[in-house]
Design an enzyme around this catalytic site. Structure first.
Site, PDB file in Angstrom:
ATOM      1  N   GLY A  11      52.316  10.078 -10.036  1.00 38.89           N
ATOM      2  CA  GLY A  11      52.205  11.618 -10.932  1.00 38.89           C
ATOM      3  C   GLY A  11      52.764  11.249 -12.423  1.00 38.89           C
ATOM      4  N   CYS A  12      53.555  12.043 -12.672  1.00 33.58           N
ATOM      5  CA  CYS A  12      53.960  11.988 -14.311  1.00 33.58           C
ATOM      6  C   CYS A  12      54.918  10.682 -14.266  1.00 33.58           C
ATOM      7  CB  CYS A  12      54.761  13.186 -14.621  1.00 33.58           C
ATOM      8  SG  CYS A  12      55.711  13.042 -16.183  1.00 33.58           S
ATOM      9  N   PHE A  13      54.640   9.739 -15.319  1.00 38.76           N
ATOM     10  CA  PHE A  13      55.373   8.449 -15.498  1.00 38.76           C
ATOM     11  C   PHE A  13      56.881   8.774 -15.744  1.00 38.76           C
ATOM     12  CE2 PHE A  13      52.562   7.695 -19.353  1.00 38.76           C
ATOM     13  CZ  PHE A  13      53.172   8.384 -20.026  1.00 38.76           C
ATOM     14  N   TRP A  14      57.065   9.810 -16.540  1.00 36.72           N
ATOM     15  CA  TRP A  14      58.507  10.105 -17.033  1.00 36.72           C
ATOM     16  C   TRP A  14      59.350  10.311 -15.606  1.00 36.72           C
ATOM     17  CZ3 TRP A  14      57.207  14.897 -20.598  1.00 36.72           C
ATOM     18  CH2 TRP A  14      56.547  14.546 -21.471  1.00 36.72           C
ATOM     19  N   CYS A  15      58.802  10.845 -14.525  1.00 35.16           N
ATOM     20  CA  CYS A  15      59.604  10.973 -13.357  1.00 35.16           C
ATOM     21  C   CYS A  15      59.845   9.698 -12.663  1.00 35.16           C
ATOM     22  CB  CYS A  15      58.888  11.998 -12.389  1.00 35.16           C
ATOM     23  SG  CYS A  15      59.027  13.683 -12.728  1.00 35.16           S
TER      24      CYS A  15
END
Length: 181
Positions: A11-15
């Protein structure tokens, strides 16, 4: 030191970056894109969903400190591997669950982990995580690197990333870097 690479799309690479940065034995985590058909894609191109790339993290880890299998377990426990092209409110093929393996051994371990989690019925639905060869990795723009650490008070970080990080640290306390305890 036995340095190896792993590439995960959860999913979101920030997470995913925020979680894997806290793990003992992980030496570096870089947010980026892979698995598509455009050279040197930009974040805006990725967001349109037509380059074929996934948002991923590429990490360098010391396999003498943490195994690829342990990283796989963390990967599966910190996102939903049963939703196709989606993680929470993030929708599109760029948010697909994927393991981009660097060696045949990584491929075998990833497939075995999926089989094990399926047999144990860890998830209510079928795991849809792709297990595909690693291809060219493109580093994301600088403002995506170290995102949570640099932006912890922004709403997305506070309401999406921080709860995931809290859940992870409770379940995997023994895997945290000592300076985080």
């Amino acid at each position: 030191m036995n340095l190896q690479r792993a590439t995960f799309g959860g999913g979101c690479f920030w997470c995913t970056e925020a979680i894997f940065q806290t793990i003992q034995g992980v030496k570096s985590v870089t947010s980026g894109y892979t698995g598509g058909h455009v050279d040197s894609p930009t974040y805006m191109q990725i967001c349109n969903g037509d380059t074929g790339h996934a948002e991923v993290i590429e990490l360098e880890f010391d396999a003498d400190t943490i195994s690829f299998n342990e990283l796989l377990l963390i990967f599966f426990k910190t996102h939903d591997p049963t939703t196709l092209n989606r993680q929470g409110n993030d929708v599109g093929s760029q948010y697909r669950s994927a393991i981009f393996y660097h060696t045949d051994e990584q491929k075998q371990q990833a497939e075995a982990m999926i089989e094990q989690l399926t047999k144990q019925q860890v998830f209510d639905k079928r795991i849809v995580t792709q297990v595909v060869p690693a291809v060219t990795f493109f580093k994301a723009e600088d403002y995506h690197q170290n995102y949570f650490v640099d932006n912890a008070t922004k709403p997305y970080c506070a309401f999406v990333i921080q709860p995931k990080l809290n859940k992870f640290t409770k379940e995997f306390t023994e895997k945290l870097k000592p300076e985080l305890l």
